[in-house]
Design an enzyme around this catalytic site. Structure first.
Site, PDB file in Angstrom:
ATOM      1  N   TRP A 101     -63.099  11.500  13.941  1.00 22.03           N
ATOM      2  CA  TRP A 101     -63.724  10.620  14.944  1.00 22.03           C
ATOM      3  C   TRP A 101     -63.872   9.212  14.402  1.00 22.03           C
ATOM      4  O   TRP A 101     -63.666   8.236  15.130  1.00 22.03           O
ATOM      5  CB  TRP A 101     -65.069  11.201  15.402  1.00 22.03           C
ATOM      6  CG  TRP A 101     -64.880  12.550  16.028  1.00 22.03           C
ATOM      7  CD1 TRP A 101     -65.373  13.738  15.580  1.00 22.03           C
ATOM      8  CD2 TRP A 101     -64.106  12.862  17.200  1.00 22.03           C
ATOM      9  NE1 TRP A 101     -64.951  14.765  16.398  1.00 22.03           N
ATOM     10  CE2 TRP A 101     -64.189  14.255  17.398  1.00 22.03           C
ATOM     11  CE3 TRP A 101     -63.362  12.101  18.097  1.00 22.03           C
ATOM     12  CZ2 TRP A 101     -63.539  14.900  18.463  1.00 22.03           C
ATOM     13  CZ3 TRP A 101     -62.720  12.736  19.156  1.00 22.03           C
ATOM     14  CH2 TRP A 101     -62.817  14.118  19.323  1.00 22.03           C
ATOM     15  N   ASP A 168     -72.091   5.911  15.335  1.00 22.82           N
ATOM     16  CA  ASP A 168     -71.715   6.975  16.262  1.00 22.82           C
ATOM     17  C   ASP A 168     -72.573   8.192  15.914  1.00 22.82           C
ATOM     18  O   ASP A 168     -72.366   8.830  14.880  1.00 22.82           O
ATOM     19  CB  ASP A 168     -70.217   7.292  16.104  1.00 22.82           C
ATOM     20  CG  ASP A 168     -69.781   8.496  16.938  1.00 22.82           C
ATOM     21  OD1 ASP A 168     -70.616   9.099  17.632  1.00 22.82           O
ATOM     22  OD2 ASP A 168     -68.571   8.825  16.877  1.00 22.82           O
ATOM     23  N   LYS A 192     -73.807  17.103  23.403  1.00 22.80           N
ATOM     24  CA  LYS A 192     -74.251  17.986  22.328  1.00 22.80           C
ATOM     25  C   LYS A 192     -75.771  18.143  22.446  1.00 22.80           C
ATOM     26  O   LYS A 192     -76.223  19.055  23.121  1.00 22.80           O
ATOM     27  CB  LYS A 192     -73.782  17.457  20.995  1.00 22.80           C
ATOM     28  CG  LYS A 192     -72.242  17.384  20.994  1.00 22.80           C
ATOM     29  CD  LYS A 192     -71.673  16.871  19.740  1.00 22.80           C
ATOM     30  CE  LYS A 192     -70.290  16.295  19.882  1.00 22.80           C
ATOM     31  NZ  LYS A 192     -69.257  17.225  20.319  1.00 22.80           N
TER      32      LYS A 192
HETATM   33  C1  LIG Z   1     -68.870  12.374  16.092  1.00 25.34           C
HETATM   34  C2  LIG Z   1     -68.063  12.313  17.347  1.00 25.34           C
HETATM   35  N1  LIG Z   1     -67.642  11.126  17.807  1.00 25.34           N
HETATM   36  C3  LIG Z   1     -66.905  11.022  18.928  1.00 25.34           C
HETATM   37  C4  LIG Z   1     -66.532  12.136  19.640  1.00 25.34           C
HETATM   38  C5  LIG Z   1     -65.708  11.983  20.896  1.00 25.34           C
HETATM   39  O1  LIG Z   1     -66.586  12.124  21.955  1.00 25.34           O
HETATM   40  P1  LIG Z   1     -66.122  12.106  23.489  1.00 25.34           P
HETATM   41  O2  LIG Z   1     -65.403  13.371  23.735  1.00 25.34           O
HETATM   42  O3  LIG Z   1     -67.449  11.995  24.201  1.00 25.34           O
HETATM   43  O4  LIG Z   1     -65.279  10.907  23.701  1.00 25.34           O
HETATM   44  C6  LIG Z   1     -66.943  13.394  19.204  1.00 25.34           C
HETATM   45  C7  LIG Z   1     -66.579  14.626  19.960  1.00 25.34           C
HETATM   46  O5  LIG Z   1     -66.860  15.719  19.584  1.00 25.34           O
HETATM   47  C8  LIG Z   1     -67.714  13.494  18.031  1.00 25.34           C
HETATM   48  O6  LIG Z   1     -68.131  14.671  17.575  1.00 25.34           O
END
Ligand SMILES: Cc1ncc(COP(=O)(O)O)c(C=O)c1O
Length: 352
Positions: A101, A168, A192
């Site tokens: 991510w 994030d 989550k």
């Molecule tokens: C730490 C983290 N950042 C970003 C994301 C991406 O999130 P989204 O699916 O809401 O774009 C995730 C998805 O699991 C994640 O765990």
């Protein structure tokens, strides 16, 4: 029978939240109308949005110098919105590369300017959190990922930098006590600890905006969403309302402080078994272990069939590891009861 849900997200929410959300779909607040058929500009829904934004600030103990937004596009859209709003046209940003991510966020930022990597654990497949780096004032901002959902690593401390701090927090928001005022911008996909997929939380310090010299596309402009109180366009009404229910539930059950105590107990129960049982091995280095996502594997693959059969028979769901890592991942989000962790530990003990 309700399953023991260890899914990484979308994931378990409090049963009471599922109940109230389903009632609102049939009849919202006794209006004789579904939540899904009323205007987002009705006073009833505006009250939902206002309360959802207010409760986030209360839980995080943040003042009026911060704004709370409920947007769409997931955390993934934030990967682009952050540099659009914070990276100057000739600027650069520093990123901590702690996983898939984080790498996604880096990729988007590179489209708008220079990105320097403050630290990376990529060469050890993201099994630890890099430390000991510095970030100077020459950077427009520093970006990190507080919890790495796939690998099960978590930042226990955040660096002191000479620039803006962006985080994030998608997979550990509202799970542990933090000084949230050390961050200038926090974002998280709701799906989550906060609610269903479809809403994205952004908490931003107001005075950091408007300094890049960029012409920002309307939807990507935080200031526009602030001015419109998260109602620039039709918000994801169901996701915002269900997030409100989850946040109210959290506040009524002792807030982040109590959630942290519960989360520590759950994680200890599972990590103790991983460390005790020679058939299992954790993925992350110990000091960076996540309280939210526990990634682990079998040390003896010949036991796989027996283990998989046993946890499925025990009513456990969502235990398979991320497709990029294999093995197993137990996600212990706020709503997962410790009884479910005990069921998993009992299954692990039964394998020999
Ligand atoms: C730490 C983290 N950042 C970003 C994301 C991406 O999130 P989204 O699916 O809401 O774009 C995730 C998805 O699991 C994640 O765990």
């Amino acid at each position: 029978m309700k399953k023991h849900n260890f899914s990484a997200g979308p994931c378990i929410l409090p049963q009471e939240v599922f109940q109230k959300a389903s009632e609102a779909i049939l009849d919202f607040n006794g209006m004789g109308l579904s939540l899904l058929e009323i205007s987002h500009r009705s006073k009833e829904f505006v009250a939902v949005m206002d309360e959802a934004r207010a409760i986030v600030k209360r839980l995080m103990k943040l003042g009026d110098d911060y704004e709370v937004l409920f947007l769409q596009g997931g955390a993934s859209l934030q990967f682009a919105m952050v540099p659009f709003n914070l990276m100057k046209t000739d600027g650069k940003a520093a990123y901590l590369d702690t996983g898939t991510w984080a790498a996604g966020a880096i990729k988007e930022a590179k489209k708008l300017g220079t990105v320097d990597i403050a630290g990376s654990s990529k060469d050890q497949n993201y099994s630890f959190i890099p430390k000991g780096y510095t970030v100077g004032a020459e950077y427009n901002y520093f970006h990190c990922t507080s919890n790495n959902t796939i690998y099960g690593t978590q930042m226990k401390e955040f660096p002191k930098t000479d620039t803006l701090m962006v985080c994030d927090m998608s997979s550990d928001i509202f799970s542990r006590v933090l000084d949230f005022s050390q961050f200038d911008l926090i974002y998280a996909g709701a799906q989550k600890n906060m609610g269903p997929a479809g809403a994205t939380l952004v908490v931003v310090k107001k005075d950091i905006l408007g300094k890049t010299g960029r012409d920002i596309p309307s939807y990507l402009n935080y200031q526009l969403h602030i001015d419109k109180e998260s109602m620039y366009n039709t918000p994801p009404v169901f996701a915002v309302y269900t997030s409100l229910l989850t946040l109210q539930y959290l506040e009524q059950h002792g807030g982040i402080e109590a959630a942290e105590v519960r989360n520590e107990a759950k994680a200890k129960l599972l990590y103790d078994e991983i460390d005790r049982n020679p058939l299992f091995e954790g993925y992350s280095v110990k000091e960076d272990r996540s309280l939210m996502n526990v990634s682990f594997k079998l040390t003896d693959e010949s036991k796989k069939e027996a283990f998989d059969t046993a946890w499925k028979a025990a009513g456990i769901s969502g235990l398979n590891g991320h497709r990029s890592l294999g093995g197993y991942r137990a996600s212990l989000y706020n709503a997962l009861p410790i009884e479910s962790v005990q069921v998993l530990v009992d299954v692990m003990k039964s394998i020999s």
